[in-house]
Scaffold this motif. Structure first.
Motif, short mmCIF file in Angstrom:
data_model
loop_
_atom_site.label_atom_id
_atom_site.label_comp_id
_atom_site.label_asym_id
_atom_site.label_seq_id
_atom_site.Cartn_x
_atom_site.Cartn_y
_atom_site.Cartn_z
N ALA A 58 0.93 72.61 121.33
CA ALA A 58 1.44 73.27 120.13
C ALA A 58 0.86 74.68 120.10
O ALA A 58 -0.34 74.85 119.93
CB ALA A 58 1.03 72.49 118.88
N PRO A 59 1.69 75.70 120.30
CA PRO A 59 1.18 77.06 120.37
C PRO A 59 0.83 77.62 118.99
O PRO A 59 1.34 77.17 117.97
CB PRO A 59 2.35 77.84 120.98
CG PRO A 59 3.56 77.10 120.50
CD PRO A 59 3.14 75.65 120.48
N SER A 60 -0.02 78.63 119.01
CA SER A 60 -0.32 79.35 117.77
C SER A 60 0.74 80.43 117.56
O SER A 60 1.48 80.79 118.48
CB SER A 60 -1.71 80.00 117.86
OG SER A 60 -1.69 81.08 118.79
N VAL A 61 0.78 80.96 116.35
CA VAL A 61 1.70 82.06 116.04
C VAL A 61 1.46 83.22 117.00
O VAL A 61 2.41 83.79 117.56
CB VAL A 61 1.53 82.50 114.57
CG1 VAL A 61 2.32 83.77 114.29
CG2 VAL A 61 1.96 81.40 113.62
N GLU A 62 0.21 83.56 117.20
CA GLU A 62 -0.13 84.69 118.07
C GLU A 62 0.32 84.44 119.50
O GLU A 62 0.84 85.35 120.17
CB GLU A 62 -1.63 84.98 118.02
CG GLU A 62 -2.03 86.24 118.72
CD GLU A 62 -1.34 87.51 118.21
OE1 GLU A 62 -1.05 88.39 119.05
OE2 GLU A 62 -1.06 87.62 116.99
#
Length: 159
Positions: A58-62
């Motif tokens: 699950a990636p971060s927004v950044e």
């Protein structure tokens, strides 16, 4: 996609810089706990659990922002993170007979059942997700777990 074309994507992510944070992974910890419980009952072989590897990130927004910018084909119109309860906040009043755990278990089952079935066999699926639902209900008794849903609006750059 044609230049100037737009698309909106929605997927699970995280707000934390830590990729192992509970906000994106704890539902899988509970599923692992349910499987481990079946080992102690003799219904699942420990070796099958040890050899099972389901990739999930699950990636971060950044991270999403950096990847889109590095790829270079799209302009980001909007990128936001939203909190969504694991069971989407459905009411738990007495008219609603389904527990929160069962609702979450049905969602997770729809995503991973075929993968689990190929590793552990069809005959344990119903019992596995009953155990999982119980663990989720127990977790709900102490917290209101939330997913992080990332929503990004993109426009394809011109030629």
């Amino acid at each position: 996609m044609v230049p100037g074309g737009c698309m909106v994507l929605s997927f699970l992510g995280r707000t934390s810089a830590d990729p192992s944070t509970g906000e994106c992974c704890y539902q899988w910890e509970l599923l692992a706990e349910a499987l481990t419980g079946m080992v102690s009952e003799g219904r699942v072989e420990e070796e099958k659990i040890n050899s099972f590897n389901a990739l999930y990130y699950a990636p971060s927004v950044e991270e999403v922002k950096v990847e889109v910018e590095q790829e270079g084909s799209f302009l980001i119109n909007s990128l936001k993170a939203f909190e969504v309860e694991w069971d989407a906040g459905f009411s738990t009043d007495s008219a609603n007979v389904s527990s929160r755990g069962r609702r979450v278990a049905k969602t997770i089952r729809a995503v991973v059942e075929s993968m689990l079935e190929s590793q552990f066999g069809r005959d344990i699926m119903d019992d596995l997700f009953v155990k999982y639902a119980e663990l989720v209900d127990d977790y709900y008794s102490t917290t209101v777990p939330k997913y992080i849903d990332l929503v990004i609006s993109l426009t394809r750059k011109g030629p």
